[in-house]
Scaffold this motif. Structure first.
Motif, mmCIF file in Angstrom:
data_model
loop_
_atom_site.group_PDB
_atom_site.id
_atom_site.type_symbol
_atom_site.label_atom_id
_atom_site.label_comp_id
_atom_site.label_asym_id
_atom_site.label_seq_id
_atom_site.Cartn_x
_atom_site.Cartn_y
_atom_site.Cartn_z
ATOM 1 N N PHE A 64 -1.104 -1.531 -4.388
ATOM 2 C CA PHE A 64 -0.377 -1.895 -5.601
ATOM 3 C C PHE A 64 -0.018 -3.378 -5.539
ATOM 4 O O PHE A 64 0.156 -3.947 -4.469
ATOM 5 C CB PHE A 64 0.869 -1.021 -5.806
ATOM 6 C CG PHE A 64 1.918 -1.162 -4.750
ATOM 7 C CD1 PHE A 64 2.918 -2.115 -4.874
ATOM 8 C CD2 PHE A 64 1.929 -0.337 -3.643
ATOM 9 C CE1 PHE A 64 3.899 -2.250 -3.892
ATOM 10 C CE2 PHE A 64 2.897 -0.459 -2.667
ATOM 11 C CZ PHE A 64 3.888 -1.407 -2.802
ATOM 12 N N SER A 97 -2.510 -1.193 -9.917
ATOM 13 C CA SER A 97 -2.770 -0.410 -8.711
ATOM 14 C C SER A 97 -4.256 -0.062 -8.660
ATOM 15 O O SER A 97 -4.909 0.084 -9.684
ATOM 16 C CB SER A 97 -1.918 0.860 -8.673
ATOM 17 O OG SER A 97 -2.256 1.721 -9.733
ATOM 18 N N HIS A 120 -8.667 1.718 -11.217
ATOM 19 C CA HIS A 120 -7.725 0.606 -11.354
ATOM 20 C C HIS A 120 -6.886 0.827 -12.609
ATOM 21 O O HIS A 120 -7.433 1.168 -13.661
ATOM 22 C CB HIS A 120 -8.460 -0.727 -11.470
ATOM 23 C CG HIS A 120 -9.442 -0.959 -10.368
ATOM 24 N ND1 HIS A 120 -9.045 -1.310 -9.095
ATOM 25 C CD2 HIS A 120 -10.785 -0.870 -10.341
ATOM 26 C CE1 HIS A 120 -10.110 -1.434 -8.336
ATOM 27 N NE2 HIS A 120 -11.186 -1.175 -9.075
ATOM 28 N N GLU A 168 -3.565 3.794 -1.750
ATOM 29 C CA GLU A 168 -3.484 3.031 -2.983
ATOM 30 C C GLU A 168 -2.945 1.640 -2.683
ATOM 31 O O GLU A 168 -2.001 1.481 -1.921
ATOM 32 C CB GLU A 168 -2.553 3.735 -3.978
ATOM 33 C CG GLU A 168 -2.366 2.981 -5.274
ATOM 34 C CD GLU A 168 -1.337 3.632 -6.172
ATOM 35 O OE1 GLU A 168 -1.612 3.731 -7.373
ATOM 36 O OE2 GLU A 168 -0.261 4.021 -5.687
ATOM 37 N N THR A 227 0.841 -1.194 0.000
ATOM 38 C CA THR A 227 0.000 0.000 0.000
ATOM 39 C C THR A 227 0.876 1.242 0.000
ATOM 40 O O THR A 227 2.023 1.225 0.450
ATOM 41 C CB THR A 227 -0.912 0.044 1.244
ATOM 42 O OG1 THR A 227 -0.108 -0.035 2.416
ATOM 43 C CG2 THR A 227 -1.914 -1.090 1.225
ATOM 44 N N ARG A 228 0.293 2.327 -0.509
ATOM 45 C CA ARG A 228 0.922 3.644 -0.473
ATOM 46 C C ARG A 228 -0.061 4.593 0.193
ATOM 47 O O ARG A 228 -1.258 4.543 -0.083
ATOM 48 C CB ARG A 228 1.238 4.142 -1.882
ATOM 49 C CG ARG A 228 2.266 3.335 -2.613
ATOM 50 C CD ARG A 228 2.612 3.990 -3.959
ATOM 51 N NE ARG A 228 3.470 3.134 -4.736
ATOM 52 C CZ ARG A 228 3.097 2.438 -5.801
ATOM 53 N NH1 ARG A 228 1.872 2.525 -6.250
ATOM 54 N NH2 ARG A 228 3.947 1.676 -6.434
ATOM 55 N N GLU A 281 -6.912 2.541 -6.472
ATOM 56 C CA GLU A 281 -7.124 3.610 -5.493
ATOM 57 C C GLU A 281 -8.201 3.154 -4.514
ATOM 58 O O GLU A 281 -9.320 2.826 -4.907
ATOM 59 C CB GLU A 281 -7.558 4.900 -6.188
ATOM 60 C CG GLU A 281 -6.508 5.509 -7.086
ATOM 61 C CD GLU A 281 -5.347 6.110 -6.322
ATOM 62 O OE1 GLU A 281 -5.526 6.522 -5.162
ATOM 63 O OE2 GLU A 281 -4.249 6.151 -6.893
#
Length: 117
Positions: free
Chosen positions: A21, A62, A73, A19, A9-10, A64
């Motif tokens: 990923f 990725s 996506h 996000e 995750t980010r 959101e």
């Protein structure tokens, strides 16, 4: 043959966006003909022997999870090859392209020269 995966995750520190990923890559490595030999004709020694060739394919995505673009996506694919010229020098080339309707990148070509020391 090698399979590699990633998941993470980010977090946007100021925006609070989140996000997810993920990705998967598949690589096949084999010994191709050696282009350069040492002066005495021996195969170059080292961790990456000369002629070592890797063919790779990756799928990266990725999603959101929270933020202005929640539910978005994006998927990208990469096809590439790497070749060890000597025990310390490797050349790589790849082609990256978007998959599906939404995209963060256009088509791209990646060329690299790596010196292992």
């Amino acid at each position: 043959m090698t399979l590699q995966t990633e998941l993470g995750t980010r977090y946007g520190l100021s925006s609070g966006d989140v996000e997810l990923f993920y990705g998967a890559g598949l690589a096949y490595t084999f010994r191709a003909p050696q282009l350069f030999a040492m002066a005495d004709g021996e195969v170059t020694p080292g961790h990456y022997p000369s002629g070592l060739t890797t063919v790779m394919a990756e799928l990266i995505g990725s999603s959101e999870m929270r933020g202005e673009q929640a539910g978005r996506h994006v998927f990208e694919a990469l096809l590439g090859v790497g070749y060890s010229v000597t025990d310390a020098v490797e050349l790589r080339a790849a082609y990256q392209f978007p998959v599906g309707g939404r995209r963060d990148i256009d088509y791209s070509t990646i060329l690299s020269a790596i010196y292992h020391f």
